[in-house]
Write an enzyme that holds these catalytic residues in place. Structure first.
Site, short mmCIF file in Angstrom:
data_model
loop_
_atom_site.label_atom_id
_atom_site.label_comp_id
_atom_site.label_asym_id
_atom_site.label_seq_id
_atom_site.Cartn_x
_atom_site.Cartn_y
_atom_site.Cartn_z
N GLY A 185 18.37 -1.30 -6.10
CA GLY A 185 18.40 0.15 -5.91
C GLY A 185 19.81 0.72 -5.74
N ALA B 288 14.46 -6.13 5.99
CA ALA B 288 15.03 -4.84 6.37
C ALA B 288 16.50 -4.88 5.97
CB ALA B 288 14.87 -4.59 7.86
N LEU C 216 18.70 -1.18 1.98
CA LEU C 216 19.16 -0.61 0.72
C LEU C 216 20.65 -0.73 0.49
CD1 LEU C 216 16.85 2.54 0.74
CD2 LEU C 216 16.61 0.57 -0.74
N CYS D 87 10.82 3.42 -0.24
CA CYS D 87 11.33 2.35 0.60
C CYS D 87 11.18 2.71 2.08
CB CYS D 87 12.77 2.03 0.28
SG CYS D 87 13.23 0.48 1.04
N ASN E 260 5.41 -0.77 -3.45
CA ASN E 260 6.59 -1.18 -2.69
C ASN E 260 6.08 -1.96 -1.48
OD1 ASN E 260 9.21 -1.29 -1.50
ND2 ASN E 260 9.71 0.63 -2.54
N GLY F 253 3.48 -6.66 -6.51
CA GLY F 253 2.99 -7.07 -5.19
C GLY F 253 2.54 -8.52 -5.18
N GLY G 272 8.73 -9.93 -7.83
CA GLY G 272 9.70 -9.67 -6.77
C GLY G 272 10.06 -10.91 -5.98
N THR G 273 9.42 -11.04 -4.82
CA THR G 273 9.75 -12.11 -3.88
C THR G 273 9.74 -13.50 -4.53
OG1 THR G 273 8.87 -10.75 -2.12
CG2 THR G 273 9.02 -13.09 -1.64
#
Lengths: 316, 282
Positions: free
Chosen positions: A55, A79, A82, A139, A201, A252, A274-275
């Site tokens: 991002g 966390a 960004l 986010c 998200n 997801g 993603g992960t």
């Protein structure tokens, strides 16, 4: 004699997101694939449907203090806050590499104000090599941004409209799952001019160190991702598919081709991984191969025949 | 100059040894394909059992030893059982396979012109320092050009780990919190008393251990002009610079700080660059 499987049965994997034609439906999720180059030793980047970049904000952001991540059952909380180098440094330092690769590049953007979204979109829409924009209205990490934009249909529509006014590039709006009814937000951004939506998200979560009686994350709360969120994501994607006319991109917990196929069958036009990139940096290649193998095995020539083919009628 | 970075790759490694060297501390030996790049001292690998869905994320471990044998690369790691991931590793027997990603990160600088090398280790922190000593300074040590002292600390004698692989290469000084072996107290107390008389130009200190140890080492070094590099730990997901989970606050000395990635810009940092914020989680 060993036959080249691509030569005997070329399955059609191409999908279309707005005006953007992708080689296949496998994309990377923002924030899990850096600016692409980090994964070059492990992936043939040009095989990807698209790279969605980390991002970008108008100005660089340092991000949150550590600890920023915590593993949880079948998932992780983050966390990161960004952290990014800002849109101008991105164009100067990262775009030259990406331009050399024959792959669709989608810039993910976010802002602290509606006007900031508009200004980043304005800058990026004139950058050679940027093929699309994904707008992060979701986010949950940034106290002033994120959640407030994406949870309210009017604000979500406002951002969509402002970005739309600045760019003709294909525009994807990335939605937060931390809402009561995701279809309400999805329909609002569709009406405001989005070419596609991507979801979900991260889900806002928390974890406590009981010995020290402190939160595991310096930020206290973080975004949950990974296989743990997949059923929630799949349900929301399915709901969004049934309330929209524009394409839905599923995100997801997708870690395997089987996971990706669940989303495609439920109606997602494409998916983002993603992960799973953190666990296996070449997972995207395996997912593309697995989708192709599944289609060959089931005699499906074009991926359009698969997308949204879920059978829900018990009589059928 | 920091040591150069080799190309990382992801390979399957066969367990050929997994020995409990002290309570809850294991030395794991893996046989990797010969294509695996040679790690520099201070670099690390990410390892994960592919057969399991839990734990989800791979675990970062510093390289303890590495050599080539019969076309294979032999990787040696040292770990303490600290949670689910390392607990599962501890139950692995020969012929099991682990997925190995590496070598990763930026390692220690090796300066062959120094005359005195000081290693400061807490617990399993001996791992990267042992590899540094054997790969970076074995020749200058053997020729007598450098003299190396390793200061190793642990809570108690039985938790002292990896001394066997150090003692033949250097002078060894021990500290335990309870006095069950060596000096009673902190390993940095021993270092402090020996720093007097060191020529800063000809000395290099390397450290690896708990944040509290790094903090007191930093306070010591700050008063001298001796170069000091430390390998630090932070939770990380990917190990290749993408997740931005392993941020460490780096200071420019004027109060401004920025985050760098332990996995990419580190895990080795100049100790004076680490912001005091890093130690606030302890």
């Amino acid at each position: 004699m060993k036959l080249d499987k691509c030569a005997i049965n070329p399955v059609g994997l191409a999908v279309r997101i707005g005006g953007l034609q992708l080689k296949n439906p496998v994309m990377t999720a923002s924030g899990t694939f850096g600016y692409g180059q980090e994964f070059a030793p492990f992936c043939d980047l040009k095989r990807l449907g698209a790279i969605v970049l980390k991002g970008l904000s108008l100005e660089p952001r340092p991000g949150n203090p550590s600890p920023r991540i915590m593993e949880t059952p079948c998932g992780m909380l983050n966390a990161v806050g960004l952290q990014n180098i800002g849109v101008r440094a991105f164009i100067a330092e990262k775009m030259p590499y990406l331009r050399q690769i024959d792959v669709a590049v989608i810039a993910n953007i976010f802002g602290e104000t509606v006007d900031e979204y508009r200004r980043i979109a304005e800058i990026l829409s004139h950058v050679d090599g940027v093929d699309g924009i994904e707008v992060n209205i979701s986010c949950p990490n940034v106290k002033k941004g994120g959640i407030a934009f994406g949870a309210n249909p009017d604000v979500a529509a406002d951002i969509t409209q402002k970005v739309r006014g600045e760019t003709d590039l294909p525009m994807i709006v990335k939605l937060t799952p931390n809402v009561t009814d995701i279809t309400e937000i999805a329909m609002a951004v569709e009406a405001a001019g989005a070419d596609a939506v991507s979801l979900i998200n991260t889900l806002t979560g928390m974890s406590v160190d009981i010995e020290r009686r402190r939160p595991h994350l310096a930020n206290i709360t973080g975004g949950l991702s990974g296989p743990a969120v997949k059923p929630v994501a799949l349900r929301m994607v399915w709901q969004a598919v049934h309330s929209l006319k524009i394409p839905v991109i599923g995100i997801g917990g997708i870690s395997t081709a089987d996971d990706a196929l669940e989303f495609l069958i439920a109606g997602a036009t494409a998916i983002e991984i993603g992960t799973a990139n953190f666990i296996n940096p070449s997972v995207t290649m395996k997912v593309i191969d697995g989708i192709e193998e599944y289609m060959t095995r089931h005699g499906i020539g074009r991926i359009d025949e698969l997308i949204g083919s879920l059978i829900t009628d018990p009589q059928q | 100059m920091k040591t150069s970075r080799e190309h990382p790759s992801m390979v399957d490694g066969e367990v050929i040894g997994n020995v409990e060297v002290s309570p809850n501390h294991f030395r794991l030996t893996l046989r990797l394909p010969g294509t695996f790049s040679t790690p520099s001292p201070g670099q690390f690998v990410m390892i994960r059992d592919l057969e399991r869905r839990e734990p989800l994320l791979p675990r970062p471990l510093s390289v303890y030893g590495f050599h080539r044998e019969g076309g294979y690369a032999i990787l040696v790691l040292l770990y303490r059982v600290a949670g689910l991931g390392t607990s599962l590793f501890s139950r692995l027997r020969s012929k099991a396979f682990l997925n190995v990603l590496g070598p990763l990160g930026r390692g220690f600088s090796v300066d062959c012109d120094v005359r005195r090398v000081i290693l400061v280790a807490g617990g399993v922190g001996v791992a990267p320092l042992t590899f540094l000593l054997r790969e970076g300074y074995s020749q200058t040590n053997a020729s007598g050009k450098t003299q190396t002292t390793a200061y190793v600390g642990a809570r108690t004698a039985e938790l002292l780990t990896g001394l066997d692989r150090l003692e033949s290469f250097c002078d060894l000084r021990i500290a335990t919190n309870d006095g069950s072996a060596g000096h009673q107290g902190l390993v940095t107390d021993l270092v402090r008393s020996d720093l007097n008389g060191c020529n800063p130009e000809e000395t290099f200190i390397y450290g690896c251990g708990p944040a509290a140890m790094i903090r007191s080492l930093g306070l010591l070094v700050r008063k001298t002009a001796i170069r000091c590099e430390v390998s630090i730990e932070e939770r990380m997901a990917c190990g290749i610079g993408a997740c931005l989970g392993c941020a460490v606050a780096i200071t420019d000395g004027k109060g401004l700080s920025d985050y760098q990635r332990v996995c990419k810009e580190g895990p080795v940092f100049n100790i004076l660059d680490i912001s005091p914020v890093f130690f606030s989680n302890e």
